[in-house]
Design an enzyme around this catalytic site. Structure first.
Site, PDB file in Angstrom:
ATOM      1  N   THR A  42      68.467  82.694 -51.304  1.00 38.82           N
ATOM      2  CA  THR A  42      67.562  83.821 -51.105  1.00 38.82           C
ATOM      3  C   THR A  42      68.364  85.065 -50.730  1.00 38.82           C
ATOM      4  O   THR A  42      69.599  85.023 -50.601  1.00 38.82           O
ATOM      5  CB  THR A  42      66.520  83.480 -50.020  1.00 38.82           C
ATOM      6  N   LYS A  46      72.003  86.575 -53.531  1.00 40.34           N
ATOM      7  CA  LYS A  46      71.813  86.167 -54.925  1.00 40.34           C
ATOM      8  C   LYS A  46      72.928  86.657 -55.841  1.00 40.34           C
ATOM      9  O   LYS A  46      73.260  85.992 -56.831  1.00 40.34           O
ATOM     10  CB  LYS A  46      70.446  86.640 -55.418  1.00 40.34           C
ATOM     11  N   ASN A  67      69.339  82.431 -58.105  1.00 43.43           N
ATOM     12  CA  ASN A  67      68.623  81.927 -56.929  1.00 43.43           C
ATOM     13  C   ASN A  67      68.668  80.401 -56.852  1.00 43.43           C
ATOM     14  O   ASN A  67      68.121  79.820 -55.926  1.00 43.43           O
ATOM     15  CB  ASN A  67      67.168  82.408 -56.929  1.00 43.43           C
ATOM     16  N   ASP A  82      63.529  83.346 -60.463  1.00 45.79           N
ATOM     17  CA  ASP A  82      62.691  84.322 -59.755  1.00 45.79           C
ATOM     18  C   ASP A  82      61.641  84.933 -60.674  1.00 45.79           C
ATOM     19  O   ASP A  82      60.448  84.954 -60.354  1.00 45.79           O
ATOM     20  CB  ASP A  82      63.563  85.448 -59.180  1.00 45.79           C
ATOM     21  N   GLY A 107      62.989  98.449 -55.304  1.00 43.34           N
ATOM     22  CA  GLY A 107      64.280  97.871 -54.958  1.00 43.34           C
ATOM     23  C   GLY A 107      65.122  97.647 -56.194  1.00 43.34           C
ATOM     24  O   GLY A 107      64.605  97.588 -57.316  1.00 43.34           O
ATOM     25  N   ALA A 111      66.565  90.385 -56.460  1.00 41.48           N
ATOM     26  CA  ALA A 111      65.186  90.008 -56.788  1.00 41.48           C
ATOM     27  C   ALA A 111      64.654  90.846 -57.939  1.00 41.48           C
ATOM     28  O   ALA A 111      63.974  90.337 -58.838  1.00 41.48           O
ATOM     29  CB  ALA A 111      64.293  90.162 -55.561  1.00 41.48           C
ATOM     30  N   ARG A 132      65.759 103.427 -52.809  1.00 43.37           N
ATOM     31  CA  ARG A 132      66.143 104.499 -51.888  1.00 43.37           C
ATOM     32  C   ARG A 132      67.372 105.225 -52.414  1.00 43.37           C
ATOM     33  O   ARG A 132      67.473 106.446 -52.304  1.00 43.37           O
ATOM     34  CB  ARG A 132      66.415 103.933 -50.491  1.00 43.37           C
ATOM     35  N   LYS A 136      71.383 103.708 -58.087  1.00 40.66           N
ATOM     36  CA  LYS A 136      71.399 102.260 -58.329  1.00 40.66           C
ATOM     37  C   LYS A 136      70.257 101.862 -59.261  1.00 40.66           C
ATOM     38  O   LYS A 136      70.427 101.024 -60.149  1.00 40.66           O
ATOM     39  CB  LYS A 136      71.288 101.499 -57.009  1.00 40.66           C
ATOM     40  N   MET A 199      57.271  90.235 -52.517  1.00 35.80           N
ATOM     41  CA  MET A 199      58.094  89.046 -52.702  1.00 35.80           C
ATOM     42  C   MET A 199      58.584  88.481 -51.381  1.00 35.80           C
ATOM     43  O   MET A 199      59.178  87.404 -51.339  1.00 35.80           O
ATOM     44  CB  MET A 199      59.263  89.353 -53.642  1.00 35.80           C
TER      45      MET A 199
END
Length: 226
Positions: A42, A46, A67, A82, A107, A111, A132, A136, A199
């Site tokens: 988790t 990952k 995962n 996932d 994000g 995940a 954020r 990325k 999630m």
């Protein structure tokens, strides 16, 4: 229950991967040396799980994250379930079709990487990644776009969501809920009747699901899931 159903003598328990540099690799090596046969992994390990593997499935390789690790003699085989599990939960358990829907992934970690391609294969019309650190999200969308088929994939910061058309499915793939933090979501990101899916699961509503609930109360309902 799985062990009982398959007639196996099995121990399945949590192992702390350690926060220090090299902690995950050391924990994995110790587990294998003690006779471990395989592991689920988790966040936030990952990406390290894939790096530790000798071979990887297509989903793990394209997602850049794993995962599930299976020990095969001297080799470690990496898989990523996932996205497959996420899509099945949304479409089968919750009864929400993804074909033609606008999906927002929050994000840009492992995940999200594991979820994006299965969401595209399920027929999502658009998949946006918000993070954020906007760079990325932009880089991840550019990397995976060639594998998204007809789905339009894009990435950016949370502020870039302002003024966009609302989303039908919003999935929190960040670790913010673990720390009790809310996400900087602008107004108008939830479409009427949207599905908000976290999630990170546990008892009660996460901060993200509380945000979705508040938005739903203001505009006519949001379905929540963790």
């Amino acid at each position: 229950m799985f062990a009982q159903a398959t007639g196996q003598d099995m121990v399945y328990e949590a192992i702390d991967g350690g926060g220090a540099a090299g902690g995950f690799a050391a924990a994995l090596a110790a587990f294998r040396a003690a006779g471990g046969r395989g592991a689920n992994v988790t966040l936030p390990f990952k990406l390290e799980a894939l790096a530790a593997a000798d071979v990887a499935s297509d989903d793990a390789r394209l997602a850049g994250a794993a995962n599930t690790l299976r020990f095969e003699g001297n080799r470690i085989a990496a898989h990523n379930t996932d996205g497959i599990g996420l899509v099945r939960d949304i479409t089968h358990n919750l009864g929400r079709p993804l074909a033609g829907r606008r999906v927002l992934l929050l994000g840009s970690g492992g995940a999200t990487r594991g979820a994006l391609l299965p969401l595209a294969r399920a027929g999502a019309a658009r998949i946006a990644i918000a993070n954020r650190t906007a760079d990325k999200a932009v880089a991840l969308a550019a990397e995976l776009t060639p594998h998204c088929g007809p789905a339009v994939c894009s990435g950016g910061g949370f502020d870039a969501l302002a003024g966009q058309a609302p989303f039908d499915v919003l999935i929190n793939a960040t670790s913010a809920s673990l720390g009790g933090s809310a996400l900087p979501l602008p107004a108008g990101v939830f479409a009427p009747g949207a599905l908000a899916y976290d999630m990170v699961y546990g008892q009660g509503l996460t901060p993200f699901l509380r945000q979705a609930q508040a938005a739903g109360q203001a505009m006519g309902g949001v379905q929540l899931a963790d």
